[in-house]
Design a protein around this motif. Structure first.
Motif, PDB file in Angstrom:
ATOM      1  N   LYS A  19       0.857  -1.207   0.000  1.00 39.89           N
ATOM      2  CA  LYS A  19       0.000   0.000   0.000  1.00 39.89           C
ATOM      3  C   LYS A  19       0.891   1.255   0.000  1.00 39.89           C
ATOM      4  N   ALA A  20       1.966   1.212   0.799  1.00 35.93           N
ATOM      5  CA  ALA A  20       2.866   2.383   0.876  1.00 35.93           C
ATOM      6  C   ALA A  20       3.512   2.642  -0.486  1.00 35.93           C
ATOM      7  N   ILE A  21       3.944   1.569  -1.160  1.00 30.67           N
ATOM      8  CA  ILE A  21       4.570   1.720  -2.484  1.00 30.67           C
ATOM      9  C   ILE A  21       3.541   2.279  -3.467  1.00 30.67           C
ATOM     10  N   GLU A  22       2.306   1.737  -3.387  1.00 32.10           N
ATOM     11  CA  GLU A  22       1.251   2.205  -4.302  1.00 32.10           C
ATOM     12  C   GLU A  22       1.013   3.705  -4.112  1.00 32.10           C
ATOM     13  N   GLY A  23       0.942   4.126  -2.849  1.00 29.23           N
ATOM     14  CA  GLY A  23       0.730   5.558  -2.569  1.00 29.23           C
ATOM     15  C   GLY A  23       1.868   6.414  -3.091  1.00 29.23           C
ATOM     16  N   ALA A  24       3.098   5.925  -2.914  1.00 31.08           N
ATOM     17  CA  ALA A  24       4.265   6.695  -3.384  1.00 31.08           C
ATOM     18  C   ALA A  24       4.268   6.783  -4.912  1.00 31.08           C
ATOM     19  N   SER A  34      -2.911  -0.081 -10.085  1.00 30.59           N
ATOM     20  CA  SER A  34      -4.116  -0.256  -9.258  1.00 30.59           C
ATOM     21  C   SER A  34      -3.865  -1.175  -8.055  1.00 30.59           C
ATOM     22  N   ASP A  35      -2.801  -1.953  -8.034  1.00 32.68           N
ATOM     23  CA  ASP A  35      -2.556  -2.798  -6.869  1.00 32.68           C
ATOM     24  C   ASP A  35      -1.069  -3.113  -6.811  1.00 32.68           C
ATOM     25  N   VAL A  36      -0.482  -3.141  -5.616  1.00 38.72           N
ATOM     26  CA  VAL A  36       0.942  -3.455  -5.445  1.00 38.72           C
ATOM     27  C   VAL A  36       1.077  -4.467  -4.304  1.00 38.72           C
ATOM     28  N   ARG A  37       1.773  -5.570  -4.555  1.00 42.95           N
ATOM     29  CA  ARG A  37       2.032  -6.570  -3.519  1.00 42.95           C
ATOM     30  C   ARG A  37       3.545  -6.786  -3.443  1.00 42.95           C
ATOM     31  N   GLN A  38       4.111  -6.736  -2.231  1.00 43.96           N
ATOM     32  CA  GLN A  38       5.554  -6.958  -2.119  1.00 43.96           C
ATOM     33  C   GLN A  38       5.838  -8.284  -1.440  1.00 43.96           C
ATOM     34  N   GLY A  39       6.794  -9.044  -2.027  1.00 44.62           N
ATOM     35  CA  GLY A  39       7.204 -10.314  -1.422  1.00 44.62           C
ATOM     36  C   GLY A  39       8.711 -10.340  -1.275  1.00 44.62           C
ATOM     37  N   LYS A  40       9.219 -11.494  -0.819  1.00 41.26           N
ATOM     38  CA  LYS A  40      10.662 -11.645  -0.637  1.00 41.26           C
ATOM     39  C   LYS A  40      11.200 -12.728  -1.572  1.00 41.26           C
ATOM     40  N   GLU A  41      12.462 -12.565  -1.930  1.00 38.26           N
ATOM     41  CA  GLU A  41      13.137 -13.554  -2.775  1.00 38.26           C
ATOM     42  C   GLU A  41      14.458 -13.861  -2.078  1.00 38.26           C
ATOM     43  N   ILE A  42      14.592 -15.085  -1.564  1.00 42.25           N
ATOM     44  CA  ILE A  42      15.795 -15.442  -0.808  1.00 42.25           C
ATOM     45  C   ILE A  42      16.572 -16.488  -1.605  1.00 42.25           C
TER      46      ILE A  42
ATOM     47  N   ALA B   3       3.090  -6.527 -13.741  1.00 41.64           N
ATOM     48  CA  ALA B   3       4.547  -6.421 -13.860  1.00 41.64           C
ATOM     49  C   ALA B   3       5.139  -6.992 -12.579  1.00 41.64           C
ATOM     50  N   LYS B   4       6.006  -8.012 -12.695  1.00 44.56           N
ATOM     51  CA  LYS B   4       6.694  -8.553 -11.513  1.00 44.56           C
ATOM     52  C   LYS B   4       8.127  -8.029 -11.550  1.00 44.56           C
ATOM     53  N   ILE B   5       8.506  -7.276 -10.513  1.00 46.71           N
ATOM     54  CA  ILE B   5       9.838  -6.660 -10.455  1.00 46.71           C
ATOM     55  C   ILE B   5      10.695  -7.448  -9.454  1.00 46.71           C
ATOM     56  N   GLU B  41      10.458  -8.815  -4.289  1.00 47.35           N
ATOM     57  CA  GLU B  41       9.667  -9.180  -5.471  1.00 47.35           C
ATOM     58  C   GLU B  41       8.400  -8.338  -5.377  1.00 47.35           C
ATOM     59  N   ILE B  42       8.240  -7.383  -6.288  1.00 43.84           N
ATOM     60  CA  ILE B  42       7.079  -6.475  -6.231  1.00 43.84           C
ATOM     61  C   ILE B  42       6.190  -6.763  -7.433  1.00 43.84           C
ATOM     62  N   VAL B  43       4.923  -7.038  -7.168  1.00 48.29           N
ATOM     63  CA  VAL B  43       3.970  -7.318  -8.249  1.00 48.29           C
ATOM     64  C   VAL B  43       3.024  -6.123  -8.375  1.00 48.29           C
ATOM     65  N   LEU B  44       3.042  -5.509  -9.558  1.00 46.73           N
ATOM     66  CA  LEU B  44       2.227  -4.325  -9.821  1.00 46.73           C
ATOM     67  C   LEU B  44       1.097  -4.700 -10.775  1.00 46.73           C
ATOM     68  N   THR B  45      -0.121  -4.268 -10.487  1.00 44.26           N
ATOM     69  CA  THR B  45      -1.231  -4.421 -11.436  1.00 44.26           C
ATOM     70  C   THR B  45      -1.373  -3.096 -12.163  1.00 44.26           C
ATOM     71  N   LEU B  46      -1.219  -3.130 -13.498  1.00 43.86           N
ATOM     72  CA  LEU B  46      -1.222  -1.909 -14.298  1.00 43.86           C
ATOM     73  C   LEU B  46      -2.418  -1.885 -15.242  1.00 43.86           C
ATOM     74  N   ASP B  47      -2.940  -0.696 -15.498  1.00 47.53           N
ATOM     75  CA  ASP B  47      -4.070  -0.566 -16.424  1.00 47.53           C
ATOM     76  C   ASP B  47      -3.637  -0.757 -17.879  1.00 47.53           C
ATOM     77  N   GLU B  48      -2.334  -0.582 -18.175  1.00 49.34           N
ATOM     78  CA  GLU B  48      -1.870  -0.727 -19.567  1.00 49.34           C
ATOM     79  C   GLU B  48      -2.279  -2.102 -20.109  1.00 49.34           C
ATOM     80  N   THR B  49      -2.692  -2.121 -21.382  1.00 48.77           N
ATOM     81  CA  THR B  49      -3.094  -3.414 -21.983  1.00 48.77           C
ATOM     82  C   THR B  49      -2.048  -3.881 -23.000  1.00 48.77           C
ATOM     83  N   ASP B  50      -1.069  -2.996 -23.270  1.00 45.22           N
ATOM     84  CA  ASP B  50      -0.029  -3.334 -24.252  1.00 45.22           C
ATOM     85  C   ASP B  50       1.260  -3.653 -23.499  1.00 45.22           C
TER      86      ASP B  50
END
Lengths: 80, 80
Positions: A19-24, A34-42, B3-5, B41-50
């Protein structure tokens, strides 16, 4: 061998960091996110030379320490 | 599109979280682990369709906010 552990929050679990990343991002003008989820990669370097043994060890590490079974899912990738 | 970063510390950059995990694993008796690196690992949901537009937007987000260019590398995966 190397074990890459992907740890993500279970669906429905609130993700304050996300949520913090989405707001920033919105604050920087990125209004198509529209949505951001953060996870870990070890990434673990293991002495095991056999894939099955490395996977079993990584699984045990996830269960005992790396992943919180109540809130998190984990996936294991083994590479040479 | 999603987008998975994958954000990882550059080789040579000290990883205190990784060291802490390594110490904890050894404390639990996992003595075959020789190195631990933790990334995000950050997963973003984006409105872009391309796909190209989504990748360009994700790239811009990494440069402006998500990744620290001095210490971190990032990789972008785009999925439908």
């Amino acid at each position: 061998m190397k074990a890459k552990i992907h740890i993500t929050l279970k669906p429905g679990v609130l993700d304050p960091q996300g949520k913090a990343i989405e707001g920033a991002l919105r604050g920087l003008g990125f209004d198509t996110v529209s949505d951001v989820r953060q996870g870990k990669e070890i990434v673990l370097t293991l002495d095991e030379t056999d894939e099955a043994a490395a996977r079993a060890k990584a699984e045990e590490m996830c269960k005992k320490l790396l992943a919180n079974p109540v809130m998190e899912n984990y996936a294991i990738e083994i590479t040479a």
